[in-house]
Design a protein around this motif. Structure first.
Motif, mmCIF file in Angstrom:
data_model
loop_
_atom_site.group_PDB
_atom_site.id
_atom_site.type_symbol
_atom_site.label_atom_id
_atom_site.label_comp_id
_atom_site.label_asym_id
_atom_site.label_seq_id
_atom_site.Cartn_x
_atom_site.Cartn_y
_atom_site.Cartn_z
ATOM 1 N N ARG A 26 -4.247 65.077 -32.780
ATOM 2 C CA ARG A 26 -5.438 65.887 -32.479
ATOM 3 C C ARG A 26 -6.488 65.054 -31.744
ATOM 4 N N GLU B 31 -4.115 68.059 -29.613
ATOM 5 C CA GLU B 31 -3.283 69.115 -30.174
ATOM 6 C C GLU B 31 -4.050 69.889 -31.247
ATOM 7 N N ARG B 32 -3.774 71.173 -31.301
ATOM 8 C CA ARG B 32 -4.475 72.039 -32.245
ATOM 9 C C ARG B 32 -3.876 71.889 -33.642
ATOM 10 N N LEU B 33 -4.759 71.858 -34.642
ATOM 11 C CA LEU B 33 -4.316 71.793 -36.033
ATOM 12 C C LEU B 33 -4.189 73.211 -36.581
#
Length: 294
Positions: free
Chosen positions: A100, A105-107
């Motif tokens: 992230r 990157e999306r959690l």
């Protein structure tokens, strides 16, 4: 995958039989010996990959691997085997956070849930309010973080290379990066290095660590070959935890405390949930380095 995880537990166990040597030297030999073993199988393209400075993430990964394995070896030599293996295996909890922060990157909600459960388990194991923060436990935990960083770097730098080349490159690059550790170890070498263990025991322990390292990585590559979703085998990554608990009890008389077992269950459950909640984090964790080796 289960066999690869057992190799990690055995690697930690063998580290305890090298106590006559400085941890820095054991960490360096942990990569130098397997690298020398693979030299006879390497081709020209493999050597070019080792000496290439164009792949900067690969060299940074070598640094992260040296740090993670240095922490793991130090913790295994000085503390409980179970704690060393358990806290080293917190690496998957850090992978989504590093991805992230670095990759954006999306959690996912499922990932956040897994992280909450896993880090709650870490607090149960460490019990900072009761005993304070144990230095050896913090070293193990930092080793898990460094392992996670190495896995994110692995995903970025070695996706399109053959498994042997990736493995050969990492061992030799880590051995070169770890040369300062060998020099420090020479300076810190005790006057009687064989007082704690006979020379034969030390040699067999180091060779056994090399065999476990090579075996772990090879078995992981075999387990994940052709799999679309690496998280399918995620639970088997943690076979090392009960194996380490059994070895710690049978060989050293260290019975696991109830809090440790509860924390271990939370860490394993949280890490598996976090791995399965992120499609990109899962393949990263699957291809653990020879230091995960491990």
């Amino acid at each position: 995958m289960a066999s690869a995880s057992v190799c990690l537990a055995l690697l930690g166990l063998l580290s305890r039989y090298t106590r006559g040597l400085p941890p820095e030297l054991v960490t360096w030999l942990r990569f130098a010996i397997p690298g020398l073993i693979l030299v006879g199988l390497a081709r020209r393209e493999d050597w070019r990959a080792v000496w290439s400075f164009a792949d900067r993430p690969g060299w940074v990964r070598a640094v992260a691997v040296i740090v993670s394995q240095g922490c793991f070896v130090l913790a295994a030599m000085r503390g409980d085997l179970l704690h060393a293996v358990l806290l080293y295996n917190t690496g998957p909890l850090f992978i989504p956070l590093i991805a992230r922060a670095w990759l954006g990157e999306r959690l996912r909600p499922s990932t956040l849930y897994g992280l909450a459960v896993g880090f709650a388990g870490v607090l149960v194991v460490l019990q900072p309010g009761r005993h304070g923060l144990d230095a050896n436990a913090l070293v193990s935990l930092f080793g898990g973080f460094a392992m996670a960083a190495s896995q994110v770097l692995f995903y970025r730098s070695a996706q399109h290379q053959p498994p042997f080349r990736t493995q050969f490159k990492l061992y030799l690059q880590a051995a070169m990066v770890g040369l300062p550790l060998a020099l420090i170890a020479c300076w810190r070498m005790p006057a009687q290095p064989f007082a704690a263990q006979p020379p034969l025991v030390l040699v067999l322990a180091l060779l056994g660590m090399a065999a476990c390292s090579l075996g772990s990585q090879s078995l992981r590559d075999l387990a994940y070959r052709g799999m679309d979703n690496a998280s399918t085998l995620a639970p088997l990554m943690y076979v090392a935890v009960p194996v380490s608990a059994a070895l710690d009890w049978l060989l050293f008389g260290h019975a696991a405390r109830a809090a440790t077992l509860i924390g271990a269950a939370l860490i394993v459950a949280g890490a598996i949930a976090a791995l399965r909640g992120s499609r990109r984090a899962a393949p990263v964790a699957a291809n653990s380095n020879p230091g995960d080796p491990a």
